[in-house]
Write a protein that holds these residues in place. Structure first.
Motif, short mmCIF file in Angstrom:
data_model
loop_
_atom_site.label_atom_id
_atom_site.label_comp_id
_atom_site.label_asym_id
_atom_site.label_seq_id
_atom_site.Cartn_x
_atom_site.Cartn_y
_atom_site.Cartn_z
N ALA A 85 0.82 -1.21 0.00
CA ALA A 85 0.00 0.00 0.00
C ALA A 85 0.86 1.26 0.00
O ALA A 85 0.56 2.23 -0.71
CB ALA A 85 -0.93 0.00 1.21
N LEU A 86 1.94 1.27 0.78
CA LEU A 86 2.81 2.44 0.83
C LEU A 86 3.50 2.68 -0.51
O LEU A 86 3.67 3.83 -0.94
CB LEU A 86 3.84 2.27 1.95
CG LEU A 86 3.31 2.33 3.38
CD1 LEU A 86 4.44 2.07 4.38
CD2 LEU A 86 2.66 3.68 3.67
N ILE A 95 2.16 10.13 -0.87
CA ILE A 95 3.29 10.27 0.04
C ILE A 95 4.47 10.76 -0.77
O ILE A 95 4.70 10.30 -1.90
CB ILE A 95 3.63 8.91 0.71
CG1 ILE A 95 2.48 8.44 1.62
CG2 ILE A 95 4.91 8.98 1.51
CD1 ILE A 95 2.71 7.09 2.23
N PRO A 96 5.25 11.73 -0.26
CA PRO A 96 6.43 12.19 -1.00
C PRO A 96 7.31 11.02 -1.41
O PRO A 96 7.56 10.11 -0.60
CB PRO A 96 7.14 13.11 0.00
CG PRO A 96 6.04 13.59 0.89
CD PRO A 96 5.07 12.47 1.01
N PRO A 97 7.80 11.01 -2.67
CA PRO A 97 8.55 9.85 -3.18
C PRO A 97 9.76 9.47 -2.34
O PRO A 97 10.11 8.28 -2.25
CB PRO A 97 8.97 10.31 -4.59
CG PRO A 97 7.97 11.36 -4.96
CD PRO A 97 7.61 12.06 -3.68
N ASP A 98 10.43 10.45 -1.73
CA ASP A 98 11.63 10.14 -0.95
C ASP A 98 11.35 9.93 0.53
O ASP A 98 12.26 9.70 1.31
CB ASP A 98 12.66 11.26 -1.12
CG ASP A 98 12.11 12.61 -0.66
OD1 ASP A 98 10.88 12.72 -0.45
OD2 ASP A 98 12.92 13.55 -0.51
N LEU A 159 -3.46 3.79 7.90
CA LEU A 159 -2.79 4.34 6.72
C LEU A 159 -2.87 5.86 6.70
O LEU A 159 -1.89 6.54 6.35
CB LEU A 159 -3.44 3.77 5.45
CG LEU A 159 -2.86 2.50 4.86
CD1 LEU A 159 -3.65 2.09 3.63
CD2 LEU A 159 -1.38 2.67 4.52
N ILE A 160 -4.01 6.42 7.07
CA ILE A 160 -4.16 7.87 7.03
C ILE A 160 -3.23 8.54 8.03
O ILE A 160 -2.71 9.63 7.78
CB ILE A 160 -5.64 8.29 7.28
CG1 ILE A 160 -5.85 9.73 6.88
CG2 ILE A 160 -6.05 8.02 8.71
CD1 ILE A 160 -5.68 10.00 5.42
N PHE A 166 4.03 11.52 7.25
CA PHE A 166 5.04 11.81 6.22
C PHE A 166 4.80 13.16 5.54
O PHE A 166 5.72 13.73 4.96
CB PHE A 166 5.07 10.69 5.18
CG PHE A 166 5.75 9.44 5.68
CD1 PHE A 166 7.08 9.44 6.05
CD2 PHE A 166 5.04 8.25 5.80
CE1 PHE A 166 7.71 8.30 6.51
CE2 PHE A 166 5.65 7.09 6.26
CZ PHE A 166 6.99 7.12 6.61
N ARG A 167 3.59 13.68 5.61
CA ARG A 167 3.32 15.02 5.09
C ARG A 167 3.58 16.09 6.15
O ARG A 167 3.47 17.29 5.86
CB ARG A 167 1.87 15.12 4.61
CG ARG A 167 1.62 14.41 3.29
CD ARG A 167 0.20 14.56 2.84
NE ARG A 167 0.02 14.10 1.48
CZ ARG A 167 0.21 14.84 0.40
NH1 ARG A 167 0.60 16.10 0.52
NH2 ARG A 167 0.03 14.35 -0.81
#
Length: 513
Positions: A85-86, A95-98, A159-160, A166-167
């Motif tokens: 899922a991630l 989610i930011p790629p890095d 998940l949220i 991460f944000r």
């Protein structure tokens, strides 16, 4: 567009790195999952899709290929839901790629996006820490994973919550390790009236970590004494605690991250199968002998166990590990245990002597006890006759000595063994029951009378080569309980008393005069 998230596959208590690679391509909207996964892994597609719907996220209208690499390594379990899922979220830009660089993840997803607990959080955290990564795990597994030391842990409820973390909207705090518990209260040895010889054997077994067998009629106190053995044993050392907890983590036996300092005491029913004792099944889970690692495996009614199940214990008792062999994998579990067993002398339980003796003795005894193979019996250091408790014994007041006094002597004896091993500085075994080769010859060097007695016993046909070694170990433990530097004839004589040649089967006996 592609994304990658690290997770692990379990091989025994070891965790192997797995890369979850997700790629979005043109074509009919379809979710393909490859990488030699089992049924639970294949069902991850539906759980991940439903979790997205539960969170109000639109499923991407593209062809999605998720690969679990290396592709030739079997993948088992539902803990691949979260990394899949991630990886999809990272590929979609949710989610930011890095953001996931430097992190591994494991966890099962519910249909509403909550992250459910899974087995193996502690071994996973230890393994990914060795890879230089942190671990993202379910919130319920956070206190368990936090025992991995310096490994960074994120324990998320859903998940949220991970997306918000991460944000930078709502940062999750690192979890704290669970509590260390002392274990349940063990019954006191003062409850046992009479049976002084058997209690002496129990103390010797505790002091050296020796295997022990009680043979006696029903009601003589065999199980009662075995259940009091944990009270004589010292608590787990930090290293042993981590080893044992990793096995229990794989079996899903750690609740709220709570570790137990007391040594394991496992007592499976005699209907247990070979897989239940040594491990196996579809997912090659640890068996009772591994769940008792660094502790005690108690087998009551020993001859009632299946012959094949009992003989499967022969190798673990020698090597201290179990190898579960499958066509596509070999899984290793630690299994260094102290075996304690109890049995009646025959099926009717009465034996062949005294009032109420079995009317079919000695045939009844030889048939019943013949279910236990000679090689397994040879691995049991102390084999003790437990006579019936008399009315005179029951009328006596409780004995003056109990668990506390015996445990103090056991602790002193084990401290002597540990001090010898530390002084050797060459990986010497800290317990006499594990001593071998030159180290055993060094710590159990016999004087001339003691060696003559042991040689006489071997020549009489009462000792195998393994029996010779185990008698030396036993004599060394008896000497340690007496704070004796050397092993003398009296120590060997007592050790030979406990090395029974037969339990009702044909054979010669050894007399220690």
């Amino acid at each position: 567009m592609a994304a990658r998230v690290v997770t692990v596959a379990f091989q025994g208590v070891d965790a192997v790195r797995i890369d979850v690679e997700v790629q979005f391509t043109r074509g009919e909207a379809h979710f393909i999952l490859v990488g030699l996964g089992d049924k639970a892994v294949a069902e991850s597609r539906e759980r991940v899709r439903a979790a997205f719907t539960g969170l109000g996220l639109a499923w991407p209208g593209k062809r999605i290929i998720a690969n679990l690499a290396p592709a030739d390594l079997p993948k088992v379990g539902s803990h691949y839901d979260l990394p899949i899922a991630l990886a999809i979220m990272a590929g979609m830009g949710i989610i930011p790629p890095d953001a996931l660089d430097g992190w591994a993840a494991l966890g099962e997803l519910s249909l509403d996006g909550r992250i459910m607990p899974v087995a193996g959080a502690l071994p996973a955290a230890v393994a990914v820490g060795g890879m230089g990564l942190g671990l993202i795990c379910p919130q319920a597994c956070g206190p368990e994973a936090a025992w991995a030391g310096e490994t960074r842990i994120i324990a998320a409820p859903s998940l949220i919550a991970l997306v918000n973390h991460f944000r930078g909207v709502q940062v999750l705090s690192p979890p704290k390790p669970g509590e260390i518990l002392d274990g349940e209260r063990v019954p006191d040895l003062r409850d046992v009236k009479g049976q002084e010889n058997a209690k002496r054997a129990l103390e010797i077994a505790a002091a050296g970590g020796h295997n022990l067998l009680f043979v006696g009629p029903p009601g003589s106190g065999k199980s009662m004494m075995a259940q009091r053995l944990p009270g004589l044993l010292p608590p787990l050392t930090p290293g042993e605690l981590l080893e044992t907890s990793m096995v229990h983590s794989m079996a899903g036996l750690i609740a709220k991250g709570e570790l137990r300092r007391a040594r394991p005491f496992r007592c499976p029913h005699h209907s247990a199968s070979m897989a239940a004792l040594t491990g196996g099944g579809m997912k090659a889970k640890p068996g009772e002998v591994s769940l008792a690692h660094n502790g005690v495996l108690f087998l009551d009614e020993l001859p009632e166990f299946g012959t094949q199940a009992l003989d499967s214990l022969r190798q673990p008792l020698e090597t201290g590990e179990v190898v579960v062999a499958r066509a596509n994998a070999h899984v290793r579990y630690p299994a260094r245990v102290q075996l304690v067993a109890a049995m009646n002398p025959c099926r009717c339980g009465l034996g062949g002597a005294g009032r109420g003796a079995c009317g079919r003795a000695p045939r009844c005894q030889s048939d019943y006890q013949g279910r236990i193979s000679g090689p397994l019996m040879d691995r049991i250091d102390l084999q003790v006759e437990v006579p019936p408790v008399t009315a005179a014994d029951l009328a006596l007041p409780p004995p003056a000595e109990g668990t506390a006094q015996a445990a103090a002597r056991v602790t002193r004896a084990r401290e002597r063994q540990a001090a010898r091993a530390e002084a050797a500085r060459d990986g010497a075994c800290p317990l006499n029951a594990q001593a071998n080769g030159d180290w055993l010859e060094t710590i159990a060097a016999l004087d001339a009378p003691a060696r003559a007695l042991l040689t006489q016993a071997a020549e009489a046909g009462g000792l195998t080569a393994r029996g010779w070694t185990r008698t030396l170990r036993l004599a060394r433990t008896i000497a340690d309980l007496e704070d004796a530097e050397t092993v003398r004839r009296v120590h060997v004589a007592e050790a030979l008393i406990y090395r029974r040649v037969s339990t009702g089967r044909a054979g010669s006996s050894v007399r220690a005069e």
